[in-house]
Design a protein around this motif. Structure first.
Motif, PDB file in Angstrom:
ATOM      1  N   VAL A   1      33.091  54.191  42.398  1.00 57.55           N
ATOM      2  CA  VAL A   1      34.356  54.521  41.725  1.00 57.55           C
ATOM      3  C   VAL A   1      35.524  53.788  42.406  1.00 57.55           C
ATOM      4  CG1 VAL A   1      35.986  56.434  41.442  1.00 57.55           C
ATOM      5  CG2 VAL A   1      33.604  56.716  40.757  1.00 57.55           C
TER       6      VAL A   1
ATOM      7  N   THR B   1      28.347  60.594  34.337  1.00 57.62           N
ATOM      8  CA  THR B   1      29.640  59.891  34.402  1.00 57.62           C
ATOM      9  C   THR B   1      30.406  60.070  33.080  1.00 57.62           C
ATOM     10  OG1 THR B   1      28.519  57.869  33.679  1.00 57.62           O
ATOM     11  CG2 THR B   1      28.842  58.122  36.030  1.00 57.62           C
TER      12      THR B   1
ATOM     13  N   LYS C   1      35.568  60.759  34.702  1.00 60.10           N
ATOM     14  CA  LYS C   1      36.425  59.573  34.641  1.00 60.10           C
ATOM     15  C   LYS C   1      37.816  59.931  34.138  1.00 60.10           C
ATOM     16  CE  LYS C   1      33.206  57.516  32.218  1.00 60.10           C
ATOM     17  NZ  LYS C   1      32.181  56.643  31.602  1.00 60.10           N
TER      18      LYS C   1
ATOM     19  N   THR D   1      39.919  59.541  38.937  1.00 56.25           N
ATOM     20  CA  THR D   1      38.531  59.987  38.742  1.00 56.25           C
ATOM     21  C   THR D   1      38.143  61.010  39.804  1.00 56.25           C
ATOM     22  OG1 THR D   1      37.855  57.974  37.634  1.00 56.25           O
ATOM     23  CG2 THR D   1      36.119  59.177  38.765  1.00 56.25           C
TER      24      THR D   1
END
Ligand SMILES: NC(=O)C1=CN([C@@H]2O[C@H](COP(=O)(O)OP(=O)(O)OC[C@H]3O[C@@H](n4cnc5c(N)ncnc54)[C@H](O)[C@@H]3O)[C@@H](O)[C@H]2O)[C@@H](O)CC1
Ligand SMILES: [K+]
Length: 537
Positions: free
Chosen positions: A491, A398, A437, A441
């Motif tokens: 997300v 991430t 991100k 995203t």
């Protein structure tokens, strides 16, 4: 919703024309008519018609008929514009066509449409006409066949469109926007509505381009989505329906063992807040149990800041001093969990002990890797490739753009100019799920499949929100989601919680990462209800 890149759309156009036998002119006719209808609806909304019921009667359009300028490029985007101009002219609107290229440069199909328009008494703009005098400008200059940077003589024309400050309807995409990346030319057309052809393009939903498209209308070419996927389309927009379709209802006959155990290796001196946020996030996303792996020197005072639900498991040693004893103990602790988070606030010292670092690659659990741990991997000679190659369990990373740029050994600007491309490339090469991100995203899986998220706001650009996201994805995996759906739902819900928080009690300035926890429940309820509705319907 399926999104189609520029090259994929060209393949699909060919498929329709050559394999399915639908003539190119028929496709243009349907797009042009749809554009005309969108403009008529728009003018209705602007109070152009005296009576709504008069629309079907071409001669009954009000006396203060509105003027429409259709700016036509030499390619097939221009041909679509000419079809729209032909219908609008027939419906009684005052239409003027502006050619953006010399007449003898028009593509053959565009030329045919131009001739048909003229034969039906369609009018061209006169020398003295001014774009500022019309009510609607149709941007049919460039579409899917264009690539940035824009060439002259288009740019002065785009500046004239901007200066006119009229309502613009763009066909396929606003001229000056890259269909695949959302990058824009400085003179990009600012549209109020974009009527996109066949399927929507990723660039319409990505920064900065998404600020130039206005409302998006997808004009179908009657090609089923499954056919497009069978011919290679693999990008998706995470719409509320898509997020809801990935939501998993929790079984009624469940206990805390049903929803797995998350182990979190995070925090270092001055950075335990990151660990605390990840722990709570994993619980709030549905994990049955969340273990925090703390070094023995972490004070009991600090641990009181953790949620009371956290299970604290100690490993021997001091924070940031990575010994074999500490790593062996951690390997044993990770065997007690189903999912791990490694990285938030962890510090960079692990890079000094490559052997121990590689031991962690063998952990037999799904791992969510974030923040400092990604920077540690990026500092390896091969930027982590052999570490990822060692993994035999699913892995999610991430990164924010800067961390991702380090992993790829490119600049942040390069990453941001091609977020989809880099995310896909890394996911395929390293066999990981990439959650890149930043506004919009991007999630990429090794298959490859790529999703663009739309929830969230600038309030998320604050310390700790990434720790919450990493914890949430791990919590979802532990509770039974596969890594792909955990990333999608995590997300989406994370961004939605930020929006809800800012609607109800915070602002984009004041939002803190820990505020998200209050709104995760509402956000999850929204997608679970949407699922009930779609199941019923
Ligand atoms: N193939 C088909 O039959 C269909 C095409 N459709 C329309 O056709 C469009 C695509 O048509 P084309 O492939 O002809 O492409 P475009 O009409 O988008 O543009 C191609 C033209 O623009 C010029 N150009 C490209 N990049 C440029 C730049 N940076 N600066 C200045 N000029 C540039 C090229 O030299 C070429 O002449 C779609 O956007 C859509 O509107 C739709 O009607 C659906 C069916
Ligand atoms: K256009």
């Amino acid at each position: 919703m399926l999104l189609v890149t520029s090259a994929e759309m060209q393949t699909l156009d060919e498929l329709m024309i050559k394999k399915m036998g639908v003539p190119s002119a028929a496709l243009m006719e349907s797009i042009g008519l749809r554009v005309a209808q969108v403009i008529i609806d728009l003018l209705d909304g602007m109070g152009v018609h005296e009576q709504m019921g008069e629309r079907s009667n071409a001669t009954a359009v009000s006396s203060h008929v509105k003027r429409i300028a259709v700016v036509v490029g030499k390619g097939h985007n221009g041909a679509d514009g000419l079809v729209a101009a032909r219908y609008l002219h027939a419906f009684g609107y005052q239409v003027r066509v502006w050619l953006a290229a010399p007449e003898d440069e028009l593509a053959p199909m565009t030329r045919l449409q131009f001739e048909a328009y003229l034969k039906l008494q369609g009018q061209l703009a006169a020398e003295q006409d001014d774009l500022a005098d019309v009510d609607v400008i149709v941007d049919a200059i460039l579409g899917n066949g264009s690539k940035l940077p824009l060439r002259e003589p288009i740019k002065p024309l785009l500046r004239a469109i901007r200066k006119a400050e009229r309502t613009v309807v763009a066909i396929d995409l606003p001229t000056g926007l890259d269909a695949d990346t959302g990058q824009i030319d400085a003179d990009c057309v600012q549209a109020a509505i974009t009527v996109t052809c066949g399927f929507a393009k990723p660039g319409l939903y990505m920064d900065p381009g998404r600020n130039f498209v206005g409302r998006i209308v997808v004009a179908s070419l009657a090609l089923p989505r499954e056919q497009a996927e069978a011919h290679g389309a693999h990008h998706y927009l995470i719409t509320p329906d898509l997020a809801a379709s990935r939501y998993r209802k929790r079984p009624t006959d469940s206990h805390k063992g049903t929803f797995g155990r998350v182990g979190i290796l995070a925090g270092s001196k001055g950075m335990y807040g990151a660990a605390r946020l990840a722990v709570e996030a994993a619980y709030r996303a549905g994990a049955g149990l969340v273990y925090y792996f703390a070094p023995t020197d972490l004070s009991a005072a600090w641990l009181t800041a953790f949620p009371v639900e956290a299970i604290i498991k100690r490993y021997p040693g001091r924070a940031g001093e990575w010994t074999k004893e500490a790593i062996d103990a951690l390997v044993a602790l990770f065997r007690e969990v189903t999912t791990g988070v490694i990285g938030p606030g962890l510090g960079m010292n692990l890079r000094e002990n490559v052997e121990l670092l590689f031991t962690l690659a063998n952990l037999p659990v799904t791992l969510v890797l974030d923040a400092d741990f990604l920077s540690v991997l990026a500092s390896l000679r091969d930027r982590g490739q052999s570490w990822f190659a060692r993994r035999s369990f699913p892995t999610v990373i991430t990164p924010h753009p800067k961390e991702f740029a380090r992993l790829l050994d490119v600049s942040v600007e390069q990453v941001q100019a091609n977020r989809l491309g880099y995310a896909k490339e890394f996911a395929v090469a390293s066999n990981v799920v990439v959650v890149l991100k930043g506004a919009g995203t991007v999630i990429a899986t090794p298959q490859p499949r790529i999703w663009i998220n739309q929830t969230g706001n600038s309030g998320l650009a604050t310390g700790g929100t990434g720790d919450v996201l990493a914890g949430m994805i791990a919590g979802l995996v532990a509770s039974g989601y596969d890594v792909q759906d955990a990333a999608i739902v995590g997300v989406y819900v994370h961004g939605l919680a930020a929006q809800l928080a800012c609607q109800k009690e915070q602002s984009e300035e004041s939002l803190l990462a820990s505020d998200l926890f209050r709104w995760l429940g509402t956000a999850f309820r929204q997608i679970s209800r949407a699922m009930d509705i779609s199941l019923d319907g």
